[in-house]
Design an enzyme around this catalytic site. Structure first.
Site, short mmCIF file in Angstrom:
data_model
loop_
_atom_site.label_atom_id
_atom_site.label_comp_id
_atom_site.label_asym_id
_atom_site.label_seq_id
_atom_site.Cartn_x
_atom_site.Cartn_y
_atom_site.Cartn_z
N GLY A 45 0.82 -1.21 0.00
CA GLY A 45 0.00 0.00 0.00
C GLY A 45 0.85 1.25 0.00
N HIS A 51 4.64 1.91 -8.19
CA HIS A 51 3.69 0.80 -8.16
C HIS A 51 2.79 0.82 -9.40
CE1 HIS A 51 4.35 1.41 -3.69
NE2 HIS A 51 4.64 0.14 -3.84
#
Length: 297
Positions: A45, A51
């Site tokens: 996260g 990402h």
């Protein structure tokens, strides 16, 4: 036979949120029955463009893309920042929806560690994965528990997701090497795809922990990349003495005054990876450059 083809990613919908292994396996069965290939991007996260770049690449290669969001307690020591680690789930899902991710696997700690988990390795019980020979140097010398936790959770995630391909960033170069070895030795059929490090305009490798930096610390943080890049330039100019390369990088770091945890690089016949870790305030900055080796863009 499954054939992998490149395709454009889409932004069709919000990813499906999956919290249990049983629910994900039912979804995966649907995809496989429809002949779909699955790409996987594991994360903790606090997502950033690094990402998202992995997710975009996964979407180009595979029909369906799963991203996991799980802050893995097994890779934190009791003295580290597990409780402080940034958790931005709603925003993460919004970001993943912009690059066409199909599902987010967001399990509880109990789902991933049914026997329970404590941060004290000496008190842990159950099954853990350790990659001998690549886990105890560099990052492993500073954080001896770290790669044991990474190898364990990635093995679990591979067993759950069962992807055809999994995508990782070169910034965590030693981690990529550990996962490749683990997958090979445990006969995991997932293809490991390593993609280039995504950087800020001043060269700082994108990381979820960069948000810990103060304004002044953020100005200092790119010094590790500058040091590694100086060694890379020498290598590109023909220098092959690893000691010289380390000396050049080390001089830049010494002049900056930042505490250096390690600086390493060995030159082999197929090139090398020069890597380092420094501490800027309370934040660890890690980075690496590849010498004579390329990864996927």
């Amino acid at each position: 036979m499954i054939r992998f083809t490149r395709r454009l990613y889409s932004t069709a919908s919000t990813p499906r949120i999956v919290n249990t292994i049983a629910e994900y396996r039912a979804l995966r069965n649907e995809w496989l029955l429809a002949g779909k290939t699955i790409g996987f991007v594991p994360t903790m996260g606090a997502l950033h463009q690094g990402h998202l770049s992995l997710a975009k690449t996964a979407k180009q290669d595979c029909d369906k893309v799963v991203a996991s969001i799980f802050v893995n307690p097994a890779q934190f020591a009791p003295t580290e920042d597990l409780d402080r680690y940034p958790r931005t789930f709603e925003n993460d899902v919004k970001l993943l929806s912009t690059v066409g991710v199909d599902a987010v696997f967001a399990p509880s700690v109990q789902e991933m560690y049914p026997a329970g988990i404590t941060l004290d390795v000496s008190k842990q019980t159950g099954t853990f994965v350790e990659v001998k020979g690549k886990s105890h140097m560099l990052e492993g010398s500073v954080r001896p528990h770290f790669f044991r936790g990474v190898a364990t959770v990635v093995t679990k995630l591979f067993n759950v997701i069962q992807p055809h391909k999994a995508f990782f960033g070169q910034k965590d170069g030693q981690q990529c090497a550990v996962i490749r070895t683990m997958s090979r030795d445990l006969l995991i059929p997932t293809e490991i795809v390593v993609c280039q490090t995504i950087r800020e305009t001043d060269g700082l490798a994108m990381s979820s922990r960069n948000r810990y930096l103060s304004v002044e610390e953020r100005e200092t943080a790119p010094v590790l990349y500058r040091a590694l890049r100086a060694a890379e330039v020498l290598f590109e100019g023909g220098e092959r003495d690893a000691n010289v390369l380390r000396e050049v990088a080390g001089k830049i770091l010494k002049e900056s005054g930042v505490p250096v945890e390690y600086l390493s690089g060995k030159i082999g016949k197929d090139g090398a990876m020069m890597s380092g870790a420094v501490r800027i305030g309370k934040t660890r900055i890690i980075d690496n450059v590849l010498l004579g080796v390329e990864v996927r863009k």
